[in-house]
Design a protein around this motif. Structure first.
Motif, PDB file in Angstrom:
ATOM      1  N   LEU A  94       0.821  -1.209   0.000  1.00  0.00           N
ATOM      2  CA  LEU A  94       0.000   0.000   0.000  1.00  0.00           C
ATOM      3  C   LEU A  94       0.858   1.264   0.000  1.00  0.00           C
ATOM      4  O   LEU A  94       0.566   2.239  -0.711  1.00  0.00           O
ATOM      5  CB  LEU A  94      -0.919   0.001   1.224  1.00  0.00           C
ATOM      6  N   ALA A  95       1.923   1.265   0.805  1.00  0.00           N
ATOM      7  CA  ALA A  95       2.790   2.442   0.877  1.00  0.00           C
ATOM      8  C   ALA A  95       3.479   2.708  -0.461  1.00  0.00           C
ATOM      9  O   ALA A  95       3.599   3.861  -0.894  1.00  0.00           O
ATOM     10  CB  ALA A  95       3.829   2.259   1.981  1.00  0.00           C
ATOM     11  N   LEU A 123       6.869   9.719   1.249  1.00  0.00           N
ATOM     12  CA  LEU A 123       6.108   8.494   1.042  1.00  0.00           C
ATOM     13  C   LEU A 123       6.991   7.385   0.482  1.00  0.00           C
ATOM     14  O   LEU A 123       6.864   6.219   0.873  1.00  0.00           O
ATOM     15  CB  LEU A 123       4.946   8.767   0.083  1.00  0.00           C
ATOM     16  N   LEU A 124       7.898   7.744  -0.412  1.00  0.00           N
ATOM     17  CA  LEU A 124       8.795   6.741  -0.978  1.00  0.00           C
ATOM     18  C   LEU A 124       9.736   6.193   0.091  1.00  0.00           C
ATOM     19  O   LEU A 124       9.991   4.983   0.148  1.00  0.00           O
ATOM     20  CB  LEU A 124       9.591   7.348  -2.132  1.00  0.00           C
ATOM     21  N   HIS A 153      11.247   1.762   3.638  1.00  0.00           N
ATOM     22  CA  HIS A 153      11.425   1.292   5.022  1.00  0.00           C
ATOM     23  C   HIS A 153      10.473   0.141   5.332  1.00  0.00           C
ATOM     24  O   HIS A 153      10.866  -0.847   5.960  1.00  0.00           O
ATOM     25  CB  HIS A 153      11.184   2.452   5.986  1.00  0.00           C
ATOM     26  N   ALA A 154       9.221   0.247   4.889  1.00  0.00           N
ATOM     27  CA  ALA A 154       8.253  -0.833   5.136  1.00  0.00           C
ATOM     28  C   ALA A 154       8.666  -2.102   4.414  1.00  0.00           C
ATOM     29  O   ALA A 154       8.423  -3.213   4.906  1.00  0.00           O
ATOM     30  CB  ALA A 154       6.861  -0.387   4.689  1.00  0.00           C
ATOM     31  N   ARG A 155       9.305  -1.948   3.257  1.00  0.00           N
ATOM     32  CA  ARG A 155       9.754  -3.130   2.512  1.00  0.00           C
ATOM     33  C   ARG A 155      10.839  -3.884   3.275  1.00  0.00           C
ATOM     34  O   ARG A 155      10.970  -5.106   3.148  1.00  0.00           O
ATOM     35  CB  ARG A 155      10.282  -2.689   1.148  1.00  0.00           C
ATOM     36  N   LYS A 156      11.611  -3.184   4.064  1.00  0.00           N
ATOM     37  CA  LYS A 156      12.688  -3.819   4.817  1.00  0.00           C
ATOM     38  C   LYS A 156      12.197  -4.526   6.072  1.00  0.00           C
ATOM     39  O   LYS A 156      12.978  -5.202   6.745  1.00  0.00           O
ATOM     40  CB  LYS A 156      13.732  -2.767   5.209  1.00  0.00           C
ATOM     41  N   GLU A 157      10.912  -4.383   6.393  1.00  0.00           N
ATOM     42  CA  GLU A 157      10.380  -4.981   7.614  1.00  0.00           C
ATOM     43  C   GLU A 157      10.075  -6.471   7.455  1.00  0.00           C
ATOM     44  O   GLU A 157       9.661  -7.109   8.411  1.00  0.00           O
ATOM     45  CB  GLU A 157       9.100  -4.246   8.043  1.00  0.00           C
TER      46      GLU A 157
END
Length: 589
Positions: free
Chosen positions: A190-191, A230-231, A236-240
């Motif tokens: 989503l992000a 936002l990018l 960062h969310a992808r690294k979670e």
């Protein structure tokens, strides 16, 4: 026989040990307790609880272990309805049950020196640890708010879904309402979608795209973030989570949207990295094999087909611009039209696929290798002839129609550039060279499409539209510089003056996506000698204001009697005296 009194069994303490209380984890209340014994900590029950207030326990907000650590303000302070098993927001945190937590008294203070070192709190090799050592002293990640997500999703569905029909509308909108409940993988998807939408449509600036939901999100106390922010949040969310673990369509589309975001920022190295990542996932998930679709239900199979073909056209368009090789082949069937939820949308999508299918793999191999004389030369003339065939787009949405028609004309200009490059090399054949004034004809057709479309339909295609217009402008400039005075006059009388065409392209680039294109100055430099521009003049001296329509001296409308060549029907260059007989397709507006 005298019975000896049995020793009195010591009752376990009524509270958790000091270490477990500070860490807010379940304690077995032994001495030493199981957690302290396993972690080699000194177990003690020295803290005195001073309970006040009612008998029942009050739930307090979670606080960090470090007494001096601060937590960023939370987006949502409401607890989920089911408080029997409330999990922390961090995907790395284990299940945390409120009933097992022991909350200290608000007045409780403890020197920082008495806390155990962070590296001793939990063992990374432990299999039954209830706490991850990587989260010690760190606040759980703060996710994008529901209004921010919903605003970007609504804008995406309105402007970008017609050219990226790879999401499920209802599920996408439902996920926006409770972002804290999403998995790390779904939230990263989503992000990245929000970042790609924001950057492609240039929502940071004075973009013509205006959506009530997007504007409302900024008025409800939720400050709108910039595209770069936002990018960064999406990356960062992808690294979670581990991308390679549990790979699915969400991971693939996350990489695709990150590619779109970086590409629209003109960061081509990062864009190429994420595009290669997405195409690699196509092979890992088996989307390129027709046999893999027989085991799926109809809805899931169609969704996966749309994802494959979106990657197919994206890779081919981007690889041609950046002189890169391609990995995907047209190895599966196209999505269904009649059985689709939106047959018109599916029909337009298939027409775009058909345009890129005309480009051979050998063409990309030749371009990525530098276009030398070694190897087989691609048949640019036959490719251009196939691209010039008219396409029927009755009922197709305006955004799709602009994409298909301008892409069709742009590819013809690219074939002209490749043929001219080949013609200048030793040992080349003259029959591979396309008509010299072909860019003027396709440029005229492109301006007819743009003048008949709304500004929003043009701007929705992001930086890709700017790059296509720039390629057309440089090709027209090359033709104009090489023409003699007599040839330029003949071309101007029979078709259009190349200088007027350049003015139209420059005017479009000066206000595309609500601001001046980053390619505008480069095209101006190439056109100064042709347009006889004075270097001391500013842009406002020779370009129309952004708030007004293009000047009347640029009659690009296809129904204008001054331009009979753009009336529906194939245009043959041999009518202009060219023996090759190349064509320019009709514009069905």
């Amino acid at each position: 026989m005298d019975s000896q009194p049995s020793p009195t069994k010591e009752k376990p303490p009524k509270q958790a040990c000091d270490n477990c209380r500070r860490r807010k984890i379940k304690c077995n209340r032994q001495f030493p307790c199981d957690k302290c014994q396993r972690l080699l900590l000194s177990c003690s029950y020295s803290d005195v609880l001073r309970r006040k207030g009612p008998k029942f326990r009050t739930l307090y907000p979670l606080a960090p272990i470090h007494p001096l650590a601060s937590r960023p303000p939370s987006i949502s302070t409401e607890w989920p309805p089911d408080t029997s098993a409330c999990q922390l927001g961090s995907p790395a945190s284990p299940p945390f049950t409120v009933a097992d937590a022991q909350y200290p008294h608000p007045d409780f203070t403890d020197p920082f020196t008495r806390l155990p070192p962070p590296e001793l709190v939990s063992s990374p090799d432990s299999t039954n640890s209830l706490f991850d050592s990587s989260t010690v002293g760190a606040a759980p990640p703060v996710r994008l708010s529901a209004p921010i997500l919903l605003a970007h999703v609504n804008v995406f569905l309105k402007y970008l879904f017609p050219i990226m029909p790879v999401v499920r509308r209802e599920r996408l909108q439902q996920n926006c309402h409770q972002p804290e409940r999403l998995s790390a993988q779904r939230y990263a998807f989503l992000a990245s979608l929000c970042a790609a939408t924001h950057i492609q449509l240039k929502l940071d600036g004075a973009a013509p795209v205006s959506d009530p939901a997007y504007a409302q999100a900024g008025m409800d106390g939720h400050p709108m973030m910039s595209g770069e922010e936002l990018l960064a949040e999406a990356v960062h969310a992808r690294k979670e989570y581990d991308v390679a673990d549990g790979m699915n369509l969400e991971s693939l589309l996350t990489s695709f949207f990150l590619f779109a975001a970086y590409g629209n920022l003109d960061k081509q190295d990062q864009a190429w990295f994420y595009l290669c990542q997405a195409t690699s996932m196509v092979f890992t998930l088996g989307l390129h094999r027709e046999s893999s679709y027989s085991k799926l239900n109809a809805e899931e199979a169609e969704e996966r087909r749309r994802v494959f073909w979106l990657l197919f056209v994206t890779e081919r368009g981007y690889a041609l611009q950046q002189a890169r090789p391609v990995m995907l082949r047209n190895s599966i069937r196209k999505p269904q039209v009649l059985s689709s939820n939106d047959p018109i949308l599916a029909y337009g999508f298939i027409n775009l696929i058909n345009v890129f299918e005309k480009l051979s793999v050998s063409l990309y191999d030749w371009v990525s290798a530098g276009g030398g004389v070694d190897g087989d030369t691609p048949p640019t003339s036959s490719i251009q002839s196939s691209l010039a065939k008219a396409i029927s787009l009755d009922g197709v949405s305006e955004i799709q129609k602009v994409d298909i028609l301008i892409t069709q004309q742009w590819l013809q200009a690219m074939m002209w550039k490749l043929s001219m490059t080949h013609a200048t090399q030793p040992g080349s054949r003259d029959d591979a060279v396309l008509p010299f004034h072909l860019p003027v004809l396709v440029g005229k057709a492109v301006m007819g499409v743009i003048s008949a479309a709304s500004q929003g339909a043009v701007d929705a295609h992001g930086i890709g539209m700017e790059q296509k217009l720039y390629d057309l402008g440089t090709s027209v400039a090359d033709v104009s510089r090489s023409l003699s005075t007599k040839a330029a006059h003949t071309l101007s009388e029979s078709t259009i003056d190349p200088r007027e065409l350049l003015w139209g392209i420059l005017s479009t680039l000066s206000r595309i996506r609500g601001s001046q294109s980053y390619l505008f100055p480069a095209l101006i430099d190439q056109c100064r000698g042709i347009l006889q521009l004075d270097c001391s003049l500013s842009m406002s001296d020779f370009l129309p204001p952004l708030t007004t329509a293009p000047p009347a001296i640029l009659p690009w409308r296809i129904d204008d009697p001054a331009f009979p060549d753009l009336v529906p029907g194939d245009v043959h260059l041999q009518d202009q005296g060219d023996e090759n007989g190349a064509q320019v397709s009709e514009i069905p507006f």
